[in-house]
Design a protein around this motif. Structure first.
Motif, PDB file in Angstrom:
ATOM      1  N   TYR A 131       0.836  -1.208   0.000  1.00  0.00           N
ATOM      2  CA  TYR A 131       0.000   0.000   0.000  1.00  0.00           C
ATOM      3  C   TYR A 131       0.874   1.263   0.000  1.00  0.00           C
ATOM      4  CZ  TYR A 131      -3.198   3.651   1.438  1.00  0.00           C
ATOM      5  OH  TYR A 131      -3.910   4.821   1.505  1.00  0.00           O
ATOM      6  N   ILE A 132       1.957   1.236   0.780  1.00  0.00           N
ATOM      7  CA  ILE A 132       2.849   2.403   0.846  1.00  0.00           C
ATOM      8  C   ILE A 132       3.491   2.665  -0.514  1.00  0.00           C
ATOM      9  CG2 ILE A 132       4.986   3.279   1.895  1.00  0.00           C
ATOM     10  CD1 ILE A 132       4.203   1.801   4.455  1.00  0.00           C
ATOM     11  N   LYS A 133       3.725   1.599  -1.297  1.00  0.00           N
ATOM     12  CA  LYS A 133       4.377   1.747  -2.596  1.00  0.00           C
ATOM     13  C   LYS A 133       3.465   2.309  -3.680  1.00  0.00           C
ATOM     14  CE  LYS A 133       7.582  -2.120  -1.921  1.00  0.00           C
ATOM     15  NZ  LYS A 133       7.900  -3.500  -2.356  1.00  0.00           N
ATOM     16  N   LEU A 134       2.167   2.342  -3.449  1.00  0.00           N
ATOM     17  CA  LEU A 134       1.248   2.854  -4.468  1.00  0.00           C
ATOM     18  C   LEU A 134       1.598   4.297  -4.847  1.00  0.00           C
ATOM     19  CD1 LEU A 134      -2.245   1.584  -3.223  1.00  0.00           C
ATOM     20  CD2 LEU A 134      -0.938   0.721  -5.167  1.00  0.00           C
ATOM     21  N   GLN A 135       1.517   4.602  -6.127  1.00  0.00           N
ATOM     22  CA  GLN A 135       1.852   5.950  -6.588  1.00  0.00           C
ATOM     23  C   GLN A 135       0.872   6.998  -6.068  1.00  0.00           C
ATOM     24  OE1 GLN A 135       2.151   5.806 -10.842  1.00  0.00           O
ATOM     25  NE2 GLN A 135       4.086   4.679 -10.823  1.00  0.00           N
ATOM     26  N   THR A 136      -0.345   6.578  -5.784  1.00  0.00           N
ATOM     27  CA  THR A 136      -1.369   7.522  -5.315  1.00  0.00           C
ATOM     28  C   THR A 136      -1.321   7.739  -3.797  1.00  0.00           C
ATOM     29  OG1 THR A 136      -2.943   5.680  -5.185  1.00  0.00           O
ATOM     30  CG2 THR A 136      -2.946   6.999  -7.197  1.00  0.00           C
ATOM     31  N   THR A 137      -0.463   6.999  -3.105  1.00  0.00           N
ATOM     32  CA  THR A 137      -0.413   7.099  -1.644  1.00  0.00           C
ATOM     33  C   THR A 137       0.178   8.433  -1.219  1.00  0.00           C
ATOM     34  OG1 THR A 137      -0.137   4.710  -1.434  1.00  0.00           O
ATOM     35  CG2 THR A 137       0.483   6.036   0.463  1.00  0.00           C
ATOM     36  N   VAL A 138      -0.476   9.076  -0.239  1.00  0.00           N
ATOM     37  CA  VAL A 138       0.035  10.346   0.326  1.00  0.00           C
ATOM     38  C   VAL A 138       0.280  10.182   1.828  1.00  0.00           C
ATOM     39  CG1 VAL A 138      -1.030  11.825  -1.399  1.00  0.00           C
ATOM     40  CG2 VAL A 138      -2.338  11.182   0.641  1.00  0.00           C
ATOM     41  N   LEU A 139       0.625   8.977   2.244  1.00  0.00           N
ATOM     42  CA  LEU A 139       0.826   8.666   3.658  1.00  0.00           C
ATOM     43  C   LEU A 139       1.968   9.499   4.225  1.00  0.00           C
ATOM     44  CD1 LEU A 139      -0.734   6.588   5.363  1.00  0.00           C
ATOM     45  CD2 LEU A 139       1.190   5.035   5.087  1.00  0.00           C
ATOM     46  N   GLN A 140       1.735  10.127   5.385  1.00  0.00           N
ATOM     47  CA  GLN A 140       2.746  10.958   6.031  1.00  0.00           C
ATOM     48  C   GLN A 140       3.263  10.356   7.338  1.00  0.00           C
ATOM     49  OE1 GLN A 140       1.044  14.855   6.537  1.00  0.00           O
ATOM     50  NE2 GLN A 140       0.785  15.190   4.337  1.00  0.00           N
ATOM     51  N   THR A 141       2.428   9.554   8.010  1.00  0.00           N
ATOM     52  CA  THR A 141       2.801   8.986   9.315  1.00  0.00           C
ATOM     53  C   THR A 141       2.451   7.506   9.358  1.00  0.00           C
ATOM     54  OG1 THR A 141       2.372  11.106  10.416  1.00  0.00           O
ATOM     55  CG2 THR A 141       2.483   9.155  11.811  1.00  0.00           C
ATOM     56  N   VAL A 142       3.416   6.682   9.783  1.00  0.00           N
ATOM     57  CA  VAL A 142       3.195   5.262  10.040  1.00  0.00           C
ATOM     58  C   VAL A 142       3.608   4.986  11.474  1.00  0.00           C
ATOM     59  CG1 VAL A 142       3.873   2.896   9.482  1.00  0.00           C
ATOM     60  CG2 VAL A 142       3.530   4.550   7.645  1.00  0.00           C
ATOM     61  N   SER A 143       2.636   4.587  12.320  1.00  0.00           N
ATOM     62  CA  SER A 143       2.893   4.306  13.735  1.00  0.00           C
ATOM     63  C   SER A 143       2.449   2.881  14.057  1.00  0.00           C
ATOM     64  CB  SER A 143       2.135   5.292  14.633  1.00  0.00           C
ATOM     65  OG  SER A 143       2.551   6.619  14.388  1.00  0.00           O
ATOM     66  N   LEU A 144       3.378   2.057  14.477  1.00  0.00           N
ATOM     67  CA  LEU A 144       3.099   0.665  14.819  1.00  0.00           C
ATOM     68  C   LEU A 144       3.579   0.425  16.242  1.00  0.00           C
ATOM     69  CD1 LEU A 144       4.370  -0.980  11.499  1.00  0.00           C
ATOM     70  CD2 LEU A 144       2.068  -0.157  12.009  1.00  0.00           C
ATOM     71  N   TYR A 145       2.663   0.576  17.232  1.00  0.00           N
ATOM     72  CA  TYR A 145       2.997   0.451  18.648  1.00  0.00           C
ATOM     73  C   TYR A 145       2.798  -0.995  19.108  1.00  0.00           C
ATOM     74  CZ  TYR A 145       2.739   5.568  19.240  1.00  0.00           C
ATOM     75  OH  TYR A 145       2.940   6.925  19.134  1.00  0.00           O
ATOM     76  N   ASP A 146       3.839  -1.563  19.669  1.00  0.00           N
ATOM     77  CA  ASP A 146       3.714  -2.861  20.341  1.00  0.00           C
ATOM     78  C   ASP A 146       3.005  -3.892  19.451  1.00  0.00           C
ATOM     79  OD1 ASP A 146       3.936  -4.776  22.262  1.00  0.00           O
ATOM     80  OD2 ASP A 146       2.456  -3.942  23.631  1.00  0.00           O
ATOM     81  N   CYS A 147       3.534  -4.071  18.243  1.00  0.00           N
ATOM     82  CA  CYS A 147       2.934  -4.996  17.269  1.00  0.00           C
ATOM     83  C   CYS A 147       3.742  -6.288  17.138  1.00  0.00           C
ATOM     84  CB  CYS A 147       2.801  -4.333  15.903  1.00  0.00           C
ATOM     85  SG  CYS A 147       1.660  -2.941  15.893  1.00  0.00           S
ATOM     86  N   LEU A 148       4.681  -6.506  18.064  1.00  0.00           N
ATOM     87  CA  LEU A 148       5.516  -7.714  18.064  1.00  0.00           C
ATOM     88  C   LEU A 148       6.237  -7.893  16.721  1.00  0.00           C
ATOM     89  CD1 LEU A 148       3.128 -10.230  19.896  1.00  0.00           C
ATOM     90  CD2 LEU A 148       4.948  -8.846  20.888  1.00  0.00           C
TER      91      LEU A 148
END
Length: 440
Positions: A131-148
């Motif tokens: 999903y992050i690699k999609l050309q249309t993605t405008v993601l600014q923040t990725v937060s993964l808390y305590d996901c093992l």
């Protein structure tokens, strides 16, 4: 004018209708994929999407976490009748169904994606990376808390970080992937020109991670790094800022040389103007013309991309075993603190430095104080700095006076040990007990 307004209203209505249809499809697919994977949809996410459907807004933030568990009461008289009262199997919430729904819909408005306390395996990380690699993605923040998160899934996920040009913040707190995971992450982030904030608090990182993270500070756009609750020690902390310190020294030397060259150029220009029969100083009209030319040059720069180089503003090393409680402790901690003190003196970009809960001792506390005094003499801006209270009380008070106050963000407690302050007392919280340590 009226016709233009009508067209804009029709256009807005069309966009709202298109967005509503997209969110309805996303919700339907999320339910479908959750059923296929024997997962229960996140109540918080479904509520958010339904609220956006009523308001007509787009989905820009997602926060996935486990649904609150319900307590099943035993049936009265079940033991007398001889019926078993085994609790039903708990259906968990997984991340993959929602990511699959995002990929299918190719949702392009999402800016923040957060997951809290849900295990993410290799397939989850691969789907999120796609999903992050999609050309249309405008993601600014990725937060993964305590996901093992484990090293290999983290490596596969972080391979997509350099592709997304809008990604600015990566938060991986409370994932104990250790040194192996951190080294793999650093390999993938080498040359990154987008990410400005990286948080790896309580990830079980050791001294070996100091050097690769230090290279990121000088070779990428990284400006804020949070490493609280790890095991960097004096060696790891020194390696973290060693290259940054060298670059800051070079930057200051180059700046002084440039100022000297500018002064010489001004003197030569003034002498030449006198020879030509002109006044030595520029007239107000000439000054305005030069200002206009400078402004035109600034417009050519790319404002959307953060600068790369030694422009680090925040370093947090709370509770990282930077202390003298080891072999040759004083010499080792003094070497590390001398490096931080020099950084305090010369860095123009540094805004925050957190060294709290590291027993650096009275002598090293004095070194930090002298660095702050030197910074004040240079008339540089104040920095926010935290150090342990276990130093000379007068030195500690002077450090507080010379530094700005730091607003510490509230974080979840450490899994084994958690330091919290309540009602004027400092407590040490473990999984079973709560002990009173000392009065503030």
């Amino acid at each position: 004018m009226a016709k233009g307004k009508k067209k804009s209203k029709k256009k807005d209505a069309a966009l709202i209708e298109l967005n509503v249809q997209l969110l309805k499809r996303l919700l339907k697919l999320y339910d479908q994929y959750s059923t296929e994977q024997s997962s229960i949809p996140s109540v918080e996410v479904t509520k958010t999407i339904r609220a956006l459907l009523e308001e007509g807004d787009s989905l820009s933030k997602v926060f996935l976490r486990p649904n609150p568990s319900k307590i099943v009461k035993p049936v009265e008289g079940a033991d007398q009748i001889g019926l078993t009262t085994e609790p039903p199997p708990i259906i968990q919430t997984y991340v993959r169904p929602f990511i699959r729904a995002l990929l299918t819909c190719q949702l392009s408005a999402l800016k923040e994606f957060s997951v809290w306390n849900i295990c993410m395996d290799l397939l989850d990380c691969l789907e999120l990376g796609n999903y992050i690699k999609l050309q249309t993605t405008v993601l600014q923040t990725v937060s993964l808390y305590d996901c093992l998160l484990q090293p290999d899934p983290l490596y596969r996920l972080s391979a997509s970080f350099n592709i997304c040009r809008t990604l600015r913040i990566v938060n991986l707190d409370f994932n104990e992937f250790g040194d192996e995971g951190c080294l793999l992450l650093c390999n993938n982030l080498a040359g990154n020109q987008c990410i400005t904030r990286l948080s790896l608090t309580y990830c079980d990182l050791g001294p070996i991670c100091g050097a690769p993270l230090g290279r990121l500070l000088v070779e990428t756009a990284l400006a804020e790094i949070y490493l609280d609750g790890n095991h960097f020690g004096c060696e790891g902390a020194y390696d973290l800022i060693k290259l940054l310190l060298i670059d800051c020294e070079k930057y200051n030397i180059d700046k002084e040389e440039k100022l000297r060259a500018d002064m010489e150029a001004k003197i030569q220009e003034a002498a030449l103007r006198v020879q030509q029969g002109l006044p030595a100083e520029l007239t107000p009209a000439e000054k305005k013309e030069r200002k206009k030319k400078k402004k035109k040059k600034k417009k050519l720069s790319l404002d959307d991309m953060p600068p790369c180089g030694p422009f680090v503003t925040k370093i947090h090393l709370f509770d990282n075993e930077i202390d003298c409680l080891q072999a040759d402790g004083f010499a080792v901690v003094q070497k590390a603190v001398n490096a931080f003190a020099r950084l305090i003196e010369i860095s123009e970009e540094l805004e925050e430095l957190d060294l709290d809960e590291n027993v650096i001792g009275h002598v090293c506390g004095g070194i930090i104080l002298e660095a702050l005094k030197s910074r004040k003499e240079r008339k540089a801006k104040k920095i926010k700095i935290n150090v342990s209270e276990k130093i000379d009380q007068f030195v500690f008070a002077d450090i507080l006076k010379l530094s700005a106050k730091m607003k510490k963000k509230r974080k979840r407690g450490k899994k084994k040990v958690n330091h919290q302050k309540e009602k004027g007392y400092t407590f040490l919280r473990t999984t079973n007990d709560c002990f009173l340590l000392d009065l503030l």
